[in-house]
Design a protein around this motif. Sequence first.
Motif, PDB file in Angstrom:
ATOM      1  N   CYS A   1      16.391   4.222  44.348  1.00 46.60           N
ATOM      2  CA  CYS A   1      17.406   5.272  44.452  1.00 46.60           C
ATOM      3  C   CYS A   1      17.693   5.635  45.919  1.00 46.60           C
ATOM      4  O   CYS A   1      16.779   5.749  46.723  1.00 46.60           O
TER       5      CYS A   1
ATOM      6  N   CYS B   1      17.448  11.616  39.230  1.00 44.57           N
ATOM      7  CA  CYS B   1      18.754  12.255  39.455  1.00 44.57           C
ATOM      8  C   CYS B   1      19.849  11.686  38.554  1.00 44.57           C
ATOM      9  O   CYS B   1      21.013  12.080  38.656  1.00 44.57           O
TER      10      CYS B   1
ATOM     11  N   CYS C   1      14.949  11.702  45.814  1.00 46.09           N
ATOM     12  CA  CYS C   1      14.222  10.871  44.839  1.00 46.09           C
ATOM     13  C   CYS C   1      13.169   9.995  45.510  1.00 46.09           C
ATOM     14  O   CYS C   1      12.408   9.304  44.843  1.00 46.09           O
TER      15      CYS C   1
ATOM     16  N   ASN D   1      19.259   8.428  46.819  1.00 47.69           N
ATOM     17  CA  ASN D   1      19.213   9.877  46.967  1.00 47.69           C
ATOM     18  C   ASN D   1      17.906  10.279  47.664  1.00 47.69           C
ATOM     19  O   ASN D   1      16.829  10.013  47.154  1.00 47.69           O
TER      20      ASN D   1
ATOM     21  N   CYS E   1      18.605   6.156  37.582  1.00 49.25           N
ATOM     22  CA  CYS E   1      17.505   6.849  38.259  1.00 49.25           C
ATOM     23  C   CYS E   1      16.885   7.865  37.298  1.00 49.25           C
ATOM     24  O   CYS E   1      17.579   8.719  36.765  1.00 49.25           O
TER      25      CYS E   1
END
Length: 376
Positions: free
Chosen positions: A256, A229, A261, A258, A226
């Motif tokens: 991603c 992150c 993101c 997360n 990514c």
Amino acid sequence: MRFPIFKTKIEGLDRKPSTRAKLGAGPVPYRNKVSGAGFNLIDPKEQKEYFQSKAGKEIEKLREYLKENSFIAYLLGKKNSGKGTYSKMFAEVINPERIDHFSIGDMVREVDKELETPERKKELINSLEKQYRGFLPLKEAISALEKRNTETLLPTELILALVKREIAKRKKKTLFIDGFPRDLDQISYSLFFRDLIGYREDPDIFILIDVPEAVIDERIKWRRICPLCNTSRNLKLLPTSKVGYDETKKEFYLLCDNPQCKGVRLMPKEGDEKGIKPIKERLKKDEKLTEQANSLYGIPKVFLRNSLPVKDAKKFIDDYEITPEYIYEWDEKEKIVKIIEKPWQVRDDEGIPSYSLLPPPVVVSLIKQMVEVLNL
Ligand SMILES: [Zn+2]
């Protein structure tokens, strides 16, 4: 080097249906669709249950032991063999507060930072003056540290002094030390360990790791990172929960997980497509060093094996402990990516068709062997 196969299969224990298969959330693992049983080892909650049912007694013994005691474990294996993954998972399962992991690489990078500020540099030199024993004057060793480029290696004696300093920082903690000076001849290599072994009162243990090069190769080739992150995943072996398809490039990609993101695309790192080719020499050296460590007497050893022959799988392991491989298909009409999961097969270094194990079963073997070498 051939390591023994560790049996993680316990008869009658593979009856539990996976919640993921039941709920049908995300890509349903193939193995669970087929047998409707087993633990989904990617799910943190099921992973915990898995460790409890496969090694609950041993986990208790280690937790009890680590309340008052500690040990130092040296991880030896090829680059990318999973040293960090296994020791961090071990710490997570047993007791993260009592166990620390550090790599020589990270340590040297941290020292580089210390050298940049005069105050921290002074402190570093002060502590090295107490620990350093070498033929090169300390001043010169330090300047080797400051002026080097990534190609030059640090004097062994300096690395030793730095490692001792790291150990001293973590007084009563159990330690996993990952990586060691990688260009040592036989003599200085064994000296390195002879100097460190017994440095602290608690037991020293070698953890030797055996991973087929084909596994390392695919880990590098399909690695995706990514850009925001830095999460690292693998398009073929460890996808995120969302997979996309680029219709112009005709390529699948990972998004991603997360939330911060916002679904950004994970990218390959330049050079990764070459796999192990650029590090072949390094891997050979790592293997030799692992063999040498194995031949040192007087120190207990734990053997971690990442793979086993396909023909032995039924006897030694459960299906869900095998690393799956993910294959994608683009559905033109529905505009969706179909995900197919199947057990990943590789050839080991001797050409034998093998399965690669997910980290949890390898950590189960680490936990059980640790109980044995510590006589718990
Ligand atoms: Zn991210």
